[in-house]
Write an enzyme that holds these catalytic residues in place. Structure first.
Site, PDB file in Angstrom:
ATOM      1  CE  LYS A   1      -3.243  -7.205  11.079  1.00 53.71           C
ATOM      2  NZ  LYS A   1      -2.594  -6.315  11.642  1.00 53.71           N
TER       3      LYS A   1
ATOM      4  CD  GLU B   1      -0.237 -16.428   1.636  1.00 48.54           C
ATOM      5  OE1 GLU B   1      -0.566 -15.902   1.440  1.00 48.54           O
ATOM      6  OE2 GLU B   1       0.900 -16.869   2.971  1.00 48.54           O
TER       7      GLU B   1
ATOM      8  CG  ASP C   1       8.526 -13.610  -1.724  1.00 47.56           C
ATOM      9  OD1 ASP C   1       9.918 -13.765  -2.316  1.00 47.56           O
ATOM     10  OD2 ASP C   1       9.118 -12.380  -1.345  1.00 47.56           O
TER      11      ASP C   1
ATOM     12  CE  LYS D   1       7.778 -11.024  -4.376  1.00 49.77           C
ATOM     13  NZ  LYS D   1       8.495  -9.724  -3.986  1.00 49.77           N
TER      14      LYS D   1
ATOM     15  CB  VAL E   1       3.394  -6.170  -5.530  1.00 48.18           C
ATOM     16  CG1 VAL E   1       4.210  -6.452  -7.174  1.00 48.18           C
ATOM     17  CG2 VAL E   1       3.372  -7.451  -5.130  1.00 48.18           C
TER      18      VAL E   1
ATOM     19  CG  ASP F   1       1.372  -5.255   4.638  1.00 47.43           C
ATOM     20  OD1 ASP F   1       1.633  -4.892   5.369  1.00 47.43           O
ATOM     21  OD2 ASP F   1       1.219  -5.988   4.537  1.00 47.43           O
TER      22      ASP F   1
ATOM     23  NE  ARG G   1      -2.453  -5.751   5.537  1.00 50.10           N
ATOM     24  CZ  ARG G   1      -2.035  -6.499   5.537  1.00 50.10           C
ATOM     25  NH1 ARG G   1      -2.060  -8.024   4.684  1.00 50.10           N
ATOM     26  NH2 ARG G   1      -0.956  -6.699   6.320  1.00 50.10           N
TER      27      ARG G   1
END
Length: 174
Positions: free
Chosen positions: A39, A95, A99, A127, A149, A155, A161
């Site tokens: 999401k 995206e 991460d 990241k 974050v 979220d 969000r």
């Protein structure tokens, strides 16, 4: 929860405009399909698309690798696949954040066998200092420290969000 602003709404918009300009130049006259990873990427993709000044179509995928955790489990499940055939198409995966890269690495392998004309990545956040499989991120926004974050699509347990900025959260507050 009281997140500290890491990247302001104005900084995000300026970066997305810069990325949109580069994407427009790269894909001018090509059959571009933006694929948002749900999401989190829906806000990034919507705002990025407003800065792309060439023909573009949209599709979405939903994948899960986090469950209710703040770190990836490493197990990737496709919850919603593409509605569009991508063979011969120029596909740009959008995206919100990269991460560990495990989910995207899996997704790229999955999509590559569908024979797109090209398959590239765009991410608002990457990241730094995180060990990940090799990913060629063609269009990237901000490098951030390996902090948790929220905001701007990101979220915690489906909340936050809607914040117009990227905020840092002390994980002890979660």
């Amino acid at each position: 929860m009281n997140p500290k602003v890491l990247i302001s709404a104005e900084e995000i918009d300026a970066k997305l405009a810069e990325m949109g300009k580069a994407i427009t130049e790269e894909y001018e006259g090509k059959n571009l399909l933006l694929v948002g990873i749900l999401k989190g990427a829906f806000i990034v993709m919507a705002d990025l698309a407003r800065h792309i000044h060439t023909s573009v179509e949209f599709d979405f995928m939903a994948v899960s690798s986090y469950g209710g955790q703040t770190k990836t489990s490493g197990v990737v499940r496709i919850l919603k696949d593409l509605d569009t055939q991508i063979e011969g198409r120029h596909v740009l995966i959008v995206e919100d954040i990269i991460d560990s890269g495990l989910t995207l690495h899996y997704l790229m392998k999955n999509l590559r066998v569908r024979n797109p004309a090209s398959l590239e990545l765009a991410a608002l956040l990457v990241k730094e200092g995180v060990e990940r499989p090799p990913l060629d991120i063609k269009f990237s926004g901000f490098e951030i420290k390996p902090e948790f974050v929220i905001g701007y699509g990101l979220d915690y347990e489906e909340l936050y969000r809607n914040l117009p900025f990227i905020g840092v959260v002390d994980e002890s507050e979660l």
